[in-house]
Design an enzyme around this catalytic site. Structure first.
Site, PDB file in Angstrom:
ATOM      1  N   SER A  19      -1.434 -35.229  -4.733  1.00 16.81           N
ATOM      2  CA  SER A  19      -0.178 -35.117  -3.897  1.00 16.81           C
ATOM      3  C   SER A  19      -0.575 -35.255  -2.425  1.00 16.81           C
ATOM      4  CB  SER A  19       0.776 -33.964  -3.974  1.00 16.81           C
ATOM      5  OG  SER A  19       1.854 -34.140  -3.334  1.00 16.81           O
ATOM      6  N   TYR A  33       3.466 -25.400  -4.718  1.00 20.21           N
ATOM      7  CA  TYR A  33       3.152 -26.683  -5.259  1.00 20.21           C
ATOM      8  C   TYR A  33       1.921 -27.339  -4.828  1.00 20.21           C
ATOM      9  CZ  TYR A  33       3.423 -31.772  -6.056  1.00 20.21           C
ATOM     10  OH  TYR A  33       3.147 -33.047  -6.408  1.00 20.21           O
TER      11      TYR A  33
HETATM   12  P1  NAD Z   1       7.962 -36.531 -13.560  1.00 22.29           P
HETATM   13  O1  NAD Z   1       8.359 -34.922 -13.639  1.00 22.29           O
HETATM   14  O2  NAD Z   1       9.111 -37.422 -13.633  1.00 22.29           O
HETATM   15  O3  NAD Z   1       6.755 -36.584 -14.652  1.00 22.29           O
HETATM   16  C1  NAD Z   1       5.941 -35.452 -14.884  1.00 22.29           C
HETATM   17  C2  NAD Z   1       6.092 -35.338 -16.175  1.00 22.29           C
HETATM   18  O4  NAD Z   1       5.233 -34.151 -16.817  1.00 22.29           O
HETATM   19  C3  NAD Z   1       7.161 -34.880 -17.193  1.00 22.29           C
HETATM   20  O5  NAD Z   1       7.807 -36.062 -17.986  1.00 22.29           O
HETATM   21  C4  NAD Z   1       7.450 -33.677 -17.840  1.00 22.29           C
HETATM   22  O6  NAD Z   1       8.103 -33.549 -18.831  1.00 22.29           O
HETATM   23  C5  NAD Z   1       5.847 -33.765 -17.832  1.00 22.29           C
HETATM   24  N1  NAD Z   1       5.222 -32.206 -18.120  1.00 22.29           N
HETATM   25  C6  NAD Z   1       5.574 -31.363 -17.204  1.00 22.29           C
HETATM   26  N2  NAD Z   1       4.914 -29.926 -17.635  1.00 22.29           N
HETATM   27  C7  NAD Z   1       4.336 -30.390 -18.457  1.00 22.29           C
HETATM   28  C8  NAD Z   1       3.313 -29.615 -19.623  1.00 22.29           C
HETATM   29  N3  NAD Z   1       3.578 -28.286 -19.294  1.00 22.29           N
HETATM   30  N4  NAD Z   1       3.176 -30.217 -20.705  1.00 22.29           N
HETATM   31  C9  NAD Z   1       2.980 -31.658 -20.820  1.00 22.29           C
HETATM   32  N5  NAD Z   1       3.906 -32.341 -19.954  1.00 22.29           N
HETATM   33  C10 NAD Z   1       4.652 -31.819 -19.006  1.00 22.29           C
HETATM   34  O7  NAD Z   1       7.265 -36.536 -12.150  1.00 22.29           O
HETATM   35  P2  NAD Z   1       6.614 -37.801 -11.312  1.00 22.29           P
HETATM   36  O8  NAD Z   1       7.434 -37.980  -9.988  1.00 22.29           O
HETATM   37  O9  NAD Z   1       6.455 -38.913 -12.323  1.00 22.29           O
HETATM   38  O10 NAD Z   1       5.137 -37.254 -11.031  1.00 22.29           O
HETATM   39  C11 NAD Z   1       4.209 -37.470 -11.782  1.00 22.29           C
HETATM   40  C12 NAD Z   1       2.771 -37.013 -11.115  1.00 22.29           C
HETATM   41  O11 NAD Z   1       2.687 -37.408  -9.805  1.00 22.29           O
HETATM   42  C13 NAD Z   1       2.893 -35.561 -11.041  1.00 22.29           C
HETATM   43  O12 NAD Z   1       1.735 -34.952 -11.411  1.00 22.29           O
HETATM   44  C14 NAD Z   1       3.312 -35.281  -9.473  1.00 22.29           C
HETATM   45  O13 NAD Z   1       2.977 -33.980  -8.994  1.00 22.29           O
HETATM   46  C15 NAD Z   1       2.520 -36.339  -8.847  1.00 22.29           C
HETATM   47  N6  NAD Z   1       3.199 -36.929  -7.673  1.00 22.29           N
HETATM   48  C16 NAD Z   1       4.419 -37.451  -7.557  1.00 22.29           C
HETATM   49  C17 NAD Z   1       4.993 -37.706  -6.398  1.00 22.29           C
HETATM   50  C18 NAD Z   1       6.400 -38.496  -6.483  1.00 22.29           C
HETATM   51  O14 NAD Z   1       6.844 -38.807  -5.190  1.00 22.29           O
HETATM   52  N7  NAD Z   1       6.997 -38.786  -7.416  1.00 22.29           N
HETATM   53  C19 NAD Z   1       4.201 -37.585  -5.296  1.00 22.29           C
HETATM   54  C20 NAD Z   1       3.084 -36.842  -5.147  1.00 22.29           C
HETATM   55  C21 NAD Z   1       2.707 -36.498  -6.513  1.00 22.29           C
END
Ligand code: NAD
Length: 344
Positions: free
Chosen positions: A129, A154
């Protein structure tokens, strides 16, 4: 390729699974439908995928190594590569739950590396991130920044994930790429994120809370641009016979202030926002801005969607999903297109 994709039911994961399946990869998704936002939303994310013969979903938890084993077994043959996106993703909730965040984002990530090693899978792409850039990072952020002063639990868990990835690569030769995503938006965006929350509240005529004086800025990245970068990185790791450790920024590489963002959303909806100004929040970054030249050179990454165009598309998507809700409340469903104000 046969790809194990953690976090497949989430926002980015479901888009990535769709892209990979569409080009013919076999995808085994892994997700525990964490209650951070409702399961029903994640089931909707998966609706198109469930019908595909080259997609399967294993429900399980990253923090239970046996669940990850089940996912590898369900793949029914050797997995070529793992894309690890599953995480607890919000910055502000991490202030109240640092132990949970560490469990899922650090221990869970190490469990993924461990499971890969046991199954002889030497290729991993890991979602990091922009939050890893901290108190002393220089804007625009470059991958060679030390990232030693994270501003939230985080952020610290994502930086720890990168460090465990490096250790895994160093000791076992695993090829691992860490992708630092900069605020991703588009259809199915997580409901806790600003663009989604503001769109909902402004459309419903409700007040929005803005923290600080509106001058904080973010580098927003349209979902398809992010998926282009992830897929390029998957293909780069897949091609190589020897494992490398890499880190790339994936951002839009332009910034928009909080005030500018609200203006754009309000204009797209044809509404005037009701704003309650609040004090700056601990853990929030003042500015994010990606230098994407490394990803440009090595992955051919080139973000295409400007924020004004992206906000219009997002609002259009939101209205198509929630039009009936607005009508039921006696509210007018905005008609698009509109002319976006210049980003500020
Ligand atoms: P999201 O919450 O929509 O997707 C994450 C998924 O991980 C969810 O479906 C959740 O159910 C699953 N999850 C959580 N804990 C879990 C566990 N213990 N076991 C199995 N599954 C689990 O989030 P997103 O926005 O799609 O983000 C995806 C990745 O990208 C994450 O790692 C997030 O930190 C990273 N990220 C996202 C953004 C953004 O702007 N969306 C920015 C930087 C980094």
């Amino acid at each position: 390729m046969k790809i194990l994709l953690t976090g497949a039911a989430g926002f980015i994961g479901s888009h990535l699974a769709e892209r990979l399946c569409a080009r013919g990869d076999d995808v085994v998704g892994f997700d525990n439908f964490d209650a951070f936002y409702p399961r029903v939303v994640k089931e909707r994310n998966l609706a198109g995928l469930r019908a595909r013969p080259n997609f399967a979903l294993v429900e399980g938890d990253l923090t239970a190594p046996g669940d990850l084993e089940r996912a590898f077994t369900a793949a029914g043959g050797k997995v070529d590569l793992v894309v690890h996106l599953a995480a607890l993703a919000g910055v502000r909730p991490s202030l109240a739950q640092p132990v949970r965040y560490a469990d899922v984002n650090v221990t869970g990530t190490v469990n993924v590396f461990d499971a890969c090693r046991k199954r002889d899978v030497g290729k991993v792409v890991f979602a990091s991130s922009s939050s890893v850039y901290g108190a002393d990072s220089v804007v625009p952020f470059r991958e060679d920044d030390r990232c030693a002063r994270p501003l939230s639990p985080y952020a610290a868990t994502k930086r720890a994930g990168e460090m465990m990835a490096h250790a895994e690569h160093h000791v076992h030769g695993t090829g691992i790429t860490c992708l630092r995503f900069f605020t991703v938006y588009g259809p199915r965006q997580r409901p806790d994120l600003a663009i989604h929350k503001f769109t909902r509240s402004i459309a419903m005529g409700k007040q929005i809370e803005l923290f600080g004086d509106g001058s904080t800025s973010r580098d927003y990245t349209w979902i398809d641009d992010i998926i282009d970068g992830v897929v390029a990185s998957v293909d780069q790791v897949a091609r190589e016979s020897r494992g490398h450790f890499r880190v790339y920024n994936l951002g839009g590489s332009k910034t928009t202030t909080l005030r500018g963002l609200v203006d754009m959303i309000a204009a797209a909806l044809g509404k005037t926002p009701l704003v309650a100004w609040k004090a700056e929040q601990p853990g929030d970054m003042k500015h994010t801005h990606a230098d994407v030249s490394l990803a440009g050179r090595e992955l051919g990454y080139a973000p295409k969607v400007e924020i004004s165009q992206g906000i219009e598309r997002f609002v259009r998507w939101w209205c198509s999903e929630h039009g009936p809700e607005l009508k039921a409340l006696g509210l007018k469903v905005p008609t698009l297109p509109y002319h976006a104000p210049e980003p500020r």
